[in-house]
Scaffold this motif. Sequence first.
Motif, PDB file in Angstrom:
ATOM      1  N   LEU A 418      14.279  -4.601  -1.855  1.00 13.71           N
ATOM      2  CA  LEU A 418      13.170  -3.722  -2.239  1.00 13.71           C
ATOM      3  C   LEU A 418      13.668  -2.321  -2.603  1.00 13.71           C
ATOM      4  N   LYS A 419      14.982  -2.076  -2.342  1.00 12.55           N
ATOM      5  CA  LYS A 419      15.476  -0.720  -2.514  1.00 12.55           C
ATOM      6  C   LYS A 419      16.131  -0.500  -3.875  1.00 12.55           C
ATOM      7  N   SER A 420      17.073  -1.371  -4.261  1.00 15.09           N
ATOM      8  CA  SER A 420      17.794  -1.183  -5.520  1.00 15.09           C
ATOM      9  C   SER A 420      16.862  -1.399  -6.699  1.00 15.09           C
ATOM     10  N   LYS A 421      17.223  -0.737  -7.810  1.00 18.04           N
ATOM     11  CA  LYS A 421      16.461  -1.010  -9.037  1.00 18.04           C
ATOM     12  C   LYS A 421      17.252  -2.026  -9.841  1.00 18.04           C
ATOM     13  N   LEU A 422      16.720  -3.211  -9.910  1.00 13.79           N
ATOM     14  CA  LEU A 422      17.448  -4.287 -10.568  1.00 13.79           C
ATOM     15  C   LEU A 422      16.678  -4.770 -11.790  1.00 13.79           C
ATOM     16  N   LEU A 423      17.378  -4.770 -12.914  1.00 17.33           N
ATOM     17  CA  LEU A 423      16.692  -5.189 -14.147  1.00 17.33           C
ATOM     18  C   LEU A 423      16.197  -6.627 -14.074  1.00 17.33           C
ATOM     19  N   GLY A 424      16.963  -7.496 -13.482  1.00 19.62           N
ATOM     20  CA  GLY A 424      16.570  -8.907 -13.398  1.00 19.62           C
ATOM     21  C   GLY A 424      15.663  -9.191 -12.225  1.00 19.62           C
ATOM     22  N   GLY A 425      15.319  -8.164 -11.461  1.00 20.33           N
ATOM     23  CA  GLY A 425      14.462  -8.351 -10.299  1.00 20.33           C
ATOM     24  C   GLY A 425      15.202  -8.995  -9.149  1.00 20.33           C
ATOM     25  N   SER A 426      14.455  -9.229  -8.083  1.00 22.90           N
ATOM     26  CA  SER A 426      15.067  -9.841  -6.902  1.00 22.90           C
ATOM     27  C   SER A 426      13.979 -10.670  -6.233  1.00 22.90           C
ATOM     28  N   SER A 427      14.315 -11.906  -5.910  1.00 26.23           N
ATOM     29  CA  SER A 427      13.254 -12.751  -5.327  1.00 26.23           C
ATOM     30  C   SER A 427      13.776 -13.566  -4.160  1.00 26.23           C
ATOM     31  N   LYS A 428      12.954 -13.678  -3.140  1.00 30.67           N
ATOM     32  CA  LYS A 428      13.285 -14.541  -2.005  1.00 30.67           C
ATOM     33  C   LYS A 428      12.753 -15.944  -2.246  1.00 30.67           C
ATOM     34  N   VAL A 429      11.779 -16.045  -3.139  1.00 33.88           N
ATOM     35  CA  VAL A 429      11.094 -17.342  -3.313  1.00 33.88           C
ATOM     36  C   VAL A 429      11.333 -17.915  -4.709  1.00 33.88           C
ATOM     37  N   ASP A 430      11.307 -19.233  -4.753  1.00 39.65           N
ATOM     38  CA  ASP A 430      11.423 -19.923  -6.050  1.00 39.65           C
ATOM     39  C   ASP A 430      10.037 -20.205  -6.632  1.00 39.65           C
ATOM     40  N   ILE A 431       9.114 -20.463  -5.727  1.00 41.11           N
ATOM     41  CA  ILE A 431       7.745 -20.788  -6.170  1.00 41.11           C
ATOM     42  C   ILE A 431       6.796 -19.834  -5.449  1.00 41.11           C
ATOM     43  N   LEU A 432       5.941 -19.181  -6.209  1.00 41.45           N
ATOM     44  CA  LEU A 432       4.986 -18.252  -5.608  1.00 41.45           C
ATOM     45  C   LEU A 432       3.563 -18.711  -5.946  1.00 41.45           C
ATOM     46  N   ILE A 433       2.732 -18.748  -4.918  1.00 34.58           N
ATOM     47  CA  ILE A 433       1.323 -19.139  -5.128  1.00 34.58           C
ATOM     48  C   ILE A 433       0.486 -17.889  -4.891  1.00 34.58           C
TER      49      ILE A 433
END
Length: 768
Positions: A418-433
Amino acid sequence: MGEKRKHITFEEPAPAAGPSHIHPSRAGIVPQEPAAKKSKSKTAAKQRYLHKKARRHRVLVKARKASAPKNKSYQPNGSSVANSETDTEDSGSQVEEPRIDRETNAEAGPSTLVRGPVIPAEEPAVPSKEKNKRKIKETKTVEAVVGEEDSEAERARRKLEKRKKREERDRTAKRERKAAERAKKEKQAKAEAPPLLGPESGDVERIPDATADRLEDIAESAEENEDEAGSESEDLIPPRPQSPPPPTLEAFPLPTSAPAPDPKILSRQGLPAGLEDAEFIDQDLRLAVDQLQGLSDDMKSKLKKLGIEEFFAVQAALLPHLLPLRLTPFPFGKPNDHLVSAPTGSGKTLAYSIPLIEILRQRVIPRLRALIVLPTRDLVGQVRETLEMLAKGTGLTIGSISGQHSIAREQEMIVADLKSKLLGGSSKVDILIATPGRLIDHLAQTPNFSLQHLRFLIIDEADRLLNQSFHDWLAKVLSNVVPPSEPIQLPEGFVRDKQDHIAQAWMEYFGLANLDWRGHEEYPLPCQKLLFSATLTRDPSSIASLHLRNPKYHIVQSSSSVPDAAAVGESFALPSTLTERMVILPPAVKPLNLIHLIHHEAYRVRGLIFVKSVESVGRLVHLLEYFEEAWTGDKVVVKGYTSEMKAGERKKLLDDFAAGRVDLLVCSDLIARGMDLPTVSHVISYDIPLDMRKYVHRVGRTARAGRQGTAWSLVEKQEAIHWKSMLKGANHEKSVKKVKIKDDELKEYKEAYENAMKRLKTLYAKDY
Ligand SMILES: Nc1ncnc2c1ncn2[C@@H]1O[C@H](COP(=O)(O)OP(=O)(O)OP(=O)(O)O)[C@@H](O)[C@H]1O
C-alpha cells in the motif's frame, strides 16, 4: 307467347268502324275471328293484358319525348306539341290528358284513335310487336275518354293523378339516389379498373358501366310499374337521361401516424454484430462432467464431491467456449465476450466459476486477473463461498469488497503493497468479488489497486447492474482496465518498465517480455467480458456502453417456449420445474388467505413471503407470530429478513433457515435476486412485484437446480388489471393458474386470526 299476342291484337280493332290506317300485315294482325266466340274470363284477361301493353307504350312514348329535340316534342300521331307541355317531369301526366282530349276532339271520333299512331316517315322501322303495343295503347285511351264523362270517373281520375304525382316524386328521389350511387361506382371503377383492352386485342367491346347501369335502371323502373298490376292505368314516366351528378368533394384524408418501425430492426440498432443471432439452448440439455474436454482432473473430482455429475444446460453450452482459452489469449487469439440469459437456479455461477479457476491456476505471480461484480453483499458472500470451494489447492486467492468491513480493512485484504507507487499495481488476490459501490471507493482511494491485469470481467445479475449508475461505476471500471500509457508521476527511483502494465508474468512465461514492441500494432487487451442474468437486457444503450468484442449471445430456455432472438429488451426464462398460482382477492381477506396457504400449502416446508417494504415485513411478522400463538394446530416459525439487520444476523438467520429451524422468512426484494437457498419450496408474493423482472427473480428462489417449487401471488382486486397485463406483456399469462380459495376453507383460522388482529392493533396503537 307470340301466339297469344296475335290473338289479342286481332280482337282489339273489333269495335272500330271505318278503315284502319295501319295495314294488317305491318301491324302483325291476322284475320279477325268473331268476338262472340270468346269466353268472358278470357276477355277480362285480355283486357288486363291490353292495359299493361298500353302502359308500356306510354313509357316508350315518354322516353322518346324526353330524348326528342327541344323545339319539337314527339307525338304518337306525328303532331307537334308545345314544349311547355312536356319539359318538366310533373307535366308528364298532364300531357297525357290534353293529348287524349285533343285526339278525341280533333280526330273524327274514337274510331280514328283506334287506328293507332301513324308512324312518321323518318321514324325507323318499328317492329311488328311494337306496333301491336301502340294499337293496344290507343284502345286504352278510348276507354279513358269514355270514362271521363262520368263524374265518378272524373274523381277517380283526379285521385289517380294525385297518386301518380306522389309516386313520381318517389321515383324521382329513387333515381337521384341511384344516380349518386352510380357516379360513385364509376369513380371507384375508374380508379381500380385496369386499362380497357382495345378491340384489336380480341376483347368484346365493353359497354361503359354508366350506360349499362342506366339501361338497368329503366328496365328496373318498368318492372316496378308492371308489378303494380292492380293499378288501372299506370303511367310510367321514364327517367330523363341525366348527366351524372357532379362528383362530391373528396374529404381530406385523416391524419395517420407513420407505421411503427419493425422491433427487430430497432433491437439491432446499436447492438454489436453477433448479438442479433442468439444461440438458443434447451433447458434440458445435459453434459456428463467426464465428457467435457479441457477440464482438469482436479476440477472433475471437486465437482463430483459437490454432487455434480453432469453439467446443466448453461454450463454445457458455455464451458466449451471458455475452457480452451488461455491465460494470455494474445497472440493466440482474441477472446469473444459472452452474454448469457438463463433461468434462475440454472447454475450460472458455476458456468463462470469453473473456467475462471481452470484458466487462472496457470498464473505464476498473483495479479488481480478476475473481477466479479454483483449487486448485493449477500450475493458477494455466496459467490465467494462457491469460488473458494473450487479454488482449493490451486494457490489462487479470492477476495471480496462489499462494505462488510471498513475500507481500510478491505485495503489490507486485497493490496500487497500500500506504500510504494507501482505502475503495475500490487494485488494479494487473483479473483476479487465486489459490489459496484465499494469497487468505486477502492478505485478512488486504494493505492496500487489496479484493474490493468484483468483477464476476466464478470457482471452477474447484469440487467440490474447495467441499469444502475452507482456513480457511473461501469465507465470507471472500463477506463481502469486500460492501463495508462504514461505514468502521471513516477516516484523517486522508479524506473518505468513499459511492459509493466500488461501482466509481466505471462509475458515472461511465453518469452514475450523482452520483445521490442516498437513499430508493432498495439496488442489487444486480454480482458474478456462475461455477462449473466435470468432477465438479461439487450437494451442497445446499455450494451453499447460495455464495448463488447465479438460478443456471443446464449439464451437458455425451455424447448416449448418460442425463441425470439430479435425481441427488444429482456428475455425471461423461468425454470420448467416451477408451478405458478395466483389468487385474486379483496385486500381485507389477504392475511387470512395467506394463513391458509401457510398452513395448508407450505406447512413444514421452507418458504419465502415477499412484501413491498421493510415496514410491511415487521407488521406481517407480528401478525403471523400472534396468530401462531393463538392457533391451536401445528405451528410454523416465521422470521423477518431485512436490510436493517446486521450482516452477521442475516447470515445466522439464513443458516437457521437452511437448517430448518425457521420455516418461513418474510422479506423484501433484498433476497429476490441470486440467493441460492436450496430448501425453499414455496415463494409467496404477499404484495405482488411491480414488474416482470422482479417477479422472475422472486419466484426463482424456488424450483432451483431441477427441483420442484411453487410460487403463489396474492393479487388485490384493484391490482388485477396491471398484474394480468404484466404477465401478458411477458407472454406468461397462461403459466400462472388462477385459484379461488373458498370461505369454507378459511373458517377454521378465523378465531385465531381475529385474536391476532386485536393484538396487532393494540401494538400499533401503542407505537403511535
Ligand atoms: N451441474 C449441476 N448439478 C447439480 N447442481 C448444480 C449444478 N450446477 C449448479 N448447481 C446448483 O444449482 C443451484 C443454483 O445455481 P446458481 O446459484 O448458480 O443458479 P443461478 O443460475 O445463478 O441462479 P440465479 O439466477 O437465481 O442467480 C446451486 O445450488 C448450485 O450448486
